[in-house]
Design an enzyme around this catalytic site. Structure first.
Site, PDB file in Angstrom:
ATOM      1  CE  LYS A 148      -4.167  -2.060   2.120  1.00  0.00           C
ATOM      2  NZ  LYS A 148      -3.509  -3.482   2.382  1.00  0.00           N
TER       3      LYS A 148
HETATM    4  C1  LIG Z   1      -4.680  -4.529   1.823  1.00  0.00           C
HETATM    5  C2  LIG Z   1      -3.761  -5.997   2.047  1.00  0.00           C
HETATM    6  C3  LIG Z   1      -4.259  -6.695   1.037  1.00  0.00           C
HETATM    7  C4  LIG Z   1      -5.499  -6.887   0.105  1.00  0.00           C
HETATM    8  O1  LIG Z   1      -5.399  -5.834  -0.973  1.00  0.00           O
HETATM    9  P1  LIG Z   1      -6.695  -5.339  -1.430  1.00  0.00           P
HETATM   10  O2  LIG Z   1      -6.333  -4.554  -2.523  1.00  0.00           O
HETATM   11  O3  LIG Z   1      -7.700  -4.863  -0.417  1.00  0.00           O
HETATM   12  O4  LIG Z   1      -7.582  -6.697  -2.101  1.00  0.00           O
HETATM   13  C5  LIG Z   1      -3.473  -8.175   1.033  1.00  0.00           C
HETATM   14  N1  LIG Z   1      -2.486  -8.170   1.708  1.00  0.00           N
HETATM   15  C6  LIG Z   1      -1.857  -7.128   2.568  1.00  0.00           C
HETATM   16  C7  LIG Z   1      -0.904  -7.454   3.289  1.00  0.00           C
HETATM   17  C8  LIG Z   1      -2.710  -6.152   2.549  1.00  0.00           C
HETATM   18  O5  LIG Z   1      -2.297  -5.054   3.362  1.00  0.00           O
END
Ligand SMILES: *Cc1c(COP(=O)(O)O)cnc(C)c1O
Length: 427
Positions: free
Chosen positions: A107
């Protein structure tokens, strides 16, 4: 570029407005009016381009002329500031590591890109924008880091007390400056409800926006990863299949956008934990969201994935068409732990629980002769230290990024009810 609301009741709007508003007035999420494939020449010669050039090509049509080219290039340089290695773990399987950024979760890319866009759009505006975000763990840290010191932008992060890991708590409560953490006496859903209530509360005069993947500026840059992996792999391997550990389905939806731009990806697998709303939908065509269940891959504990509506839009709301290019499978915590062990025994690779779910998706789907599978490693194992060290005979070394925050002092305001959040926002 203009965007329309997927509830089709609000007028179409610019990239800038879509970023600043987050969600349309009709509560729908935004989707680009047009998606124009990149030139075949560019895709065929992708190895000749740097990651920054690739990211610029991928995103530029979605920004249009709303950010000048030189500034957009600077934003990309600040966003794509670390590596995205592809690591082989089996004959026909590799993992794309997305966790080398400042908070060690994928993210980081979306959070930084969005922060920089918002800062640019708000530069001549005296009114500050307040980013309000609820987190079950990973989002908070990435947003805090990405938005730190962004001019004209305040950030309020709500997190459930005692429900995030120590490292995650440090990442979101120790930065100070324009970042405020609210420690909520409740669970993640309570944080999310408080945020939703604030968005609808007309007494609050601040400009509020969200930094979840519903925001186009957080969602779209995630396309970059798929281009980077393709650049790395396309010479040796013909048919690429991506398995994406999915919660809100923003990441995988960005992958499908990359495919729409012409990137030759054969198939997508959305791998989930027991929060199986989408796998069930693919079986019987009935979309029934449910309350989320707690798992060891907790960043994916989502019962009503907010980006799935975008995926349906990309396939013209045609279930058969969707199924031809997209599969989704659900796995239990026991299967996830067993797979972390298996990957470690076979290759020495330490997968975090989310990555292990991604690996399971590839195995369940099966790979044919010409196919090569890539699962996304969405977080560094250190972020899920307890589960990893309980499951595998390893001691995870604490990376520099984490050492930097681990000894800092937590600062958080307490909130028990919505009124506490409101009082803070009315100040
Ligand atoms: C946010 C997150 C996900 C999921 O991603 P999405 O885009 O919401 O499907 C998977 N793994 C980790 C470690 C995350 O932080």
């Amino acid at each position: 570029m203009n965007y329309y609301s997927l509830h089709h009741k609000s007028p179409n709007t610019t990239f800038k407005n879509a970023v600043v508003e987050g969600l349309a007035k009709d509560r729908g999420i935004y989707f680009p009016e047009n998606i124009t494939p990149l030139s075949k020449d560019f895709i065929d010669n992708i190895s000749d381009y740097s990651n920054h050039e690739i990211a610029f090509e991928a995103i530029k049509q979605f920004v249009g002329d709303e950010i000048p080219t030189d500034i957009l290039k600077e934003i990309i340089a600040e966003t794509v500031s670390f590596d995205f290695p592809v690591v082989k773990v089996d004959d026909n399987i590799a993992t794309l590591e997305l966790f080398h950024g400042p908070t060690m979760a994928f993210k980081d890319v979306g959070a930084k890109f969005m922060a920089k866009c918002l800062e640019y759009f708000n530069k001549d505006n005296d009114n500050e924008v307040t980013v309000l975000v609820a987190t079950s763990g990973d989002t908070g840290g990435a947003v805090a880091n990405g938005f730190l010191s962004a001019k004209g932008v305040n950030v309020v992060i709500l997190y459930p007390s005692g429900k995030v890991s120590d490292i995650q708590e440090k990442q979101l409560t120790t930065l100070g400056k324009n970042i405020t953490a609210l420690e909520v006496d409740g669970v993640f859903d309570d944080c999310q409800d408080m945020v939703k209530t604030a968005f609808l509360d007309e007494d609050i005069e601040r400009t509020l926006t969200s930094a979840n993947s519903i925001n186009v500026a957080r969602w779209l840059p995630q396309m970059f990863y798929f281009f980077f992996a393709y650049k790395e792999l396309h010479k040796q391997h013909k048919d690429l299949i991506f398995s994406v550990p999915s919660g809100n389905f923003g990441n995988i939806c960005a992958g499908i956008m990359a495919q729409k731009l012409g990137l030759p990806i054969k198939h997508f697998i959305a791998s989930t934990n027991v929060n199986d709303t989408v796998p069930n939908y693919l079986v019987d065509g009935v979309y029934s969201p449910k309350p989320s269940k707690a798992t060891i891959s907790n960043a994916m504990d989502v019962g009503n994935p907010s980006n799935f509506i975008r995926i349906r839009e990309l396939f013209n709301n045609d279930l058969e068409l969707l199924k031809s290019a997209f599969s989704s499978y659900s796995f239990s915590d026991d299967e996830t732990r067993a797979t972390m062990k298996k990957i470690y025994e076979n290759s020495g690779y330490v997968a975090d629980p989310h990555g292990a779910v991604g690996f399971l998706g590839l195995k369940k789907h099966g790979l044919k002769e010409n196919e090569f599978g890539v699962f996304l490693e969405t977080a560094h194992p250190v972020k899920f230290l307890d589960v990893v060290e309980e499951t595998l005979p390893v001691k995870v070394e604490i990376p520099e990024q984490i050492k930097k925050v681990i000894n800092n002092t937590k600062v958080a305001l307490k909130a028990a009810t919505y009124e506490d959040l409101k009082a803070y926002l009315m100040k």
